[in-house]
Design an enzyme around this catalytic site. Structure first.
Site, PDB file in Angstrom:
ATOM      1  CG  ASP A  62      -0.794  15.774  -1.119  1.00  0.00           C
ATOM      2  OD1 ASP A  62      -1.492  16.542  -1.806  1.00  0.00           O
ATOM      3  OD2 ASP A  62      -0.136  16.144  -0.136  1.00  0.00           O
ATOM      4  CD  GLU A  86       2.218   8.563   4.846  1.00  0.00           C
ATOM      5  OE1 GLU A  86       2.539   9.757   4.719  1.00  0.00           O
ATOM      6  OE2 GLU A  86       1.318   8.016   4.163  1.00  0.00           O
ATOM      7  CG  ASP A 127      -2.006   1.045   1.152  1.00  0.00           C
ATOM      8  OD1 ASP A 127      -2.553   1.266   0.055  1.00  0.00           O
ATOM      9  OD2 ASP A 127      -2.320   1.633   2.199  1.00  0.00           O
ATOM     10  CG  ASN A 134      10.656  10.361  -1.514  1.00  0.00           C
ATOM     11  OD1 ASN A 134       9.708  10.044  -2.237  1.00  0.00           O
ATOM     12  ND2 ASN A 134      11.402  11.425  -1.741  1.00  0.00           N
ATOM     13  CG  ASP A 163     -11.356  12.411  -2.783  1.00  0.00           C
ATOM     14  OD1 ASP A 163     -10.167  12.394  -3.159  1.00  0.00           O
ATOM     15  OD2 ASP A 163     -11.707  12.940  -1.712  1.00  0.00           O
ATOM     16  CE  LYS A 170      -0.806  26.828  -5.668  1.00  0.00           C
ATOM     17  NZ  LYS A 170       0.019  27.694  -4.805  1.00  0.00           N
TER      18      LYS A 170
END
Length: 211
Positions: free
Chosen positions: A118, A65, A40, A92, A154, A122
Site C-alpha cells: 500500500d 497480512e 511474503d 501487523n 508499480d 500522503k
C-alpha cells in the site's frame, strides 16, 4: 473460490492493530518446520504463495497480512489444496515481526518478498508504509547470509523508498546492474504485477542479498 470483499486500506497505526502476535508453534503449522522459509510480507489474497508452495514443496511459505478476512480465506484455499508447506497469519508487521522471526527455527528464513505494498501517498501517512527502517533492521538480523529480499512496486516513489532503505543497511547488498531489474527473478508473478504489465505500465524491482 468465493471472493471476500474487504477494505483496500487498513491503517496499521490504529489501536485495533496494536496487539502483537502470540508465540507460534511452528511444528503444528508445517509438516516439515525446518525447511527453508519464504516470507511474503503483505500477501493480500495469498494467490502468489499458493502457486509458489505448489512449485517448491521443499520450501515453507508464510504470508503476513493485516486484513484478517483475506487471511481466513487464504488458509481455507490452502486447506482445500492440502498444502502442508504454506500458512497465512493475520498480523501487523510493524509490531509483530521481531517476535515472529525470533521464534522461527534458526537459519530457516532464506527469502523475503515485499510486493506492491500500500503506497500511502500522503507524506503525513509515511509511517503507515510497510518498509520502515525498523523492518530492515529486523530482516537483517534474522535472514541467513546469502538470503534474498525481493522488492517490487508499480509506484516509483514507493519502490525508491524501499530500495534506499535496504541499500542504507550495511548487511544488504543490491544485486544486478542498472537502476531496476527488468524481470521478476521468481517463477510466479503476482496478480497486481500481471495487471500492471498488461496495461503496459512499468514495474520497479530490486533484489538485495544478505551479506
Amino acid at each position: 473460490m468465493a471472493v471476500v470483499r474487504v477494505r483496500q486500506h487498513v491503517n496499521p497505526l490504529s489501536q485495533k492493530y496494536q496487539t502483537p502476535l502470540s508465540p507460534i508453534e511452528w511444528e503444528k503449522i508445517y509438516a516439515k518446520p525446518n525447511q527453508p522459509l519464504h516470507l511474503d510480507i503483505g500477501c493480500a489474497r495469498g494467490r502468489f504463495l499458493l502457486s509458489m508452495a505448489k512449485i517448491e514443496p521443499n520450501w515453507n511459505f508464510l504470508g503476513l497480512e493485516i486484513r484478517e478476512p483475506l487471511v481466513i480465506e487464504a488458509n481455507k484455499w490452502r486447506d482445500e489444496l492440502g498444502l502442508t508447506n504454506l500458512h497465512y497469519l493475520f498480523c501487523n508487521v510493524n509490531n509483530s515481526l521481531r517476535s515472529l522471526l525470533s521464534s522461527l527455527p534458526k537459519g530457516s528464513l532464506q527469502r523475503v518478498t515485499i510486493q506492491f505494498p500500500d503506497p500511502w501517498f500522503k507524506n503525513r501517512h509515511a509511517k503507515r508504509r510497510i518498509v520502515q527502517p525498523e523492518l530492515v533492521v529486523e530482516l537483517a538480523e534474522f535472514l541467513i547470509p546469502g538470503g534474498i529480499v525481493f522488492l517490487q512496486s508499480d509506484i516509483e516513489f514507493v519502490a525508491v523508498e524501499m530500495r534506499d532503505r535496504f541499500a542504507l543497511h550495511p548487511a544488504f547488498q543490491r544485486r544486478g546492474a542498472g537502476e531496476w531489474l527488468a524481470e521478476n527473478p521468481l517463477p510466479v508473478p503476482t496478480e497486481r504485477e500481471i495487471g500492471t504489465m498488461n496495461k503496459g505500465e512499468p514495474v520497479y524491482r530490486a533484489v538485495f542479498e544478505k551479506l
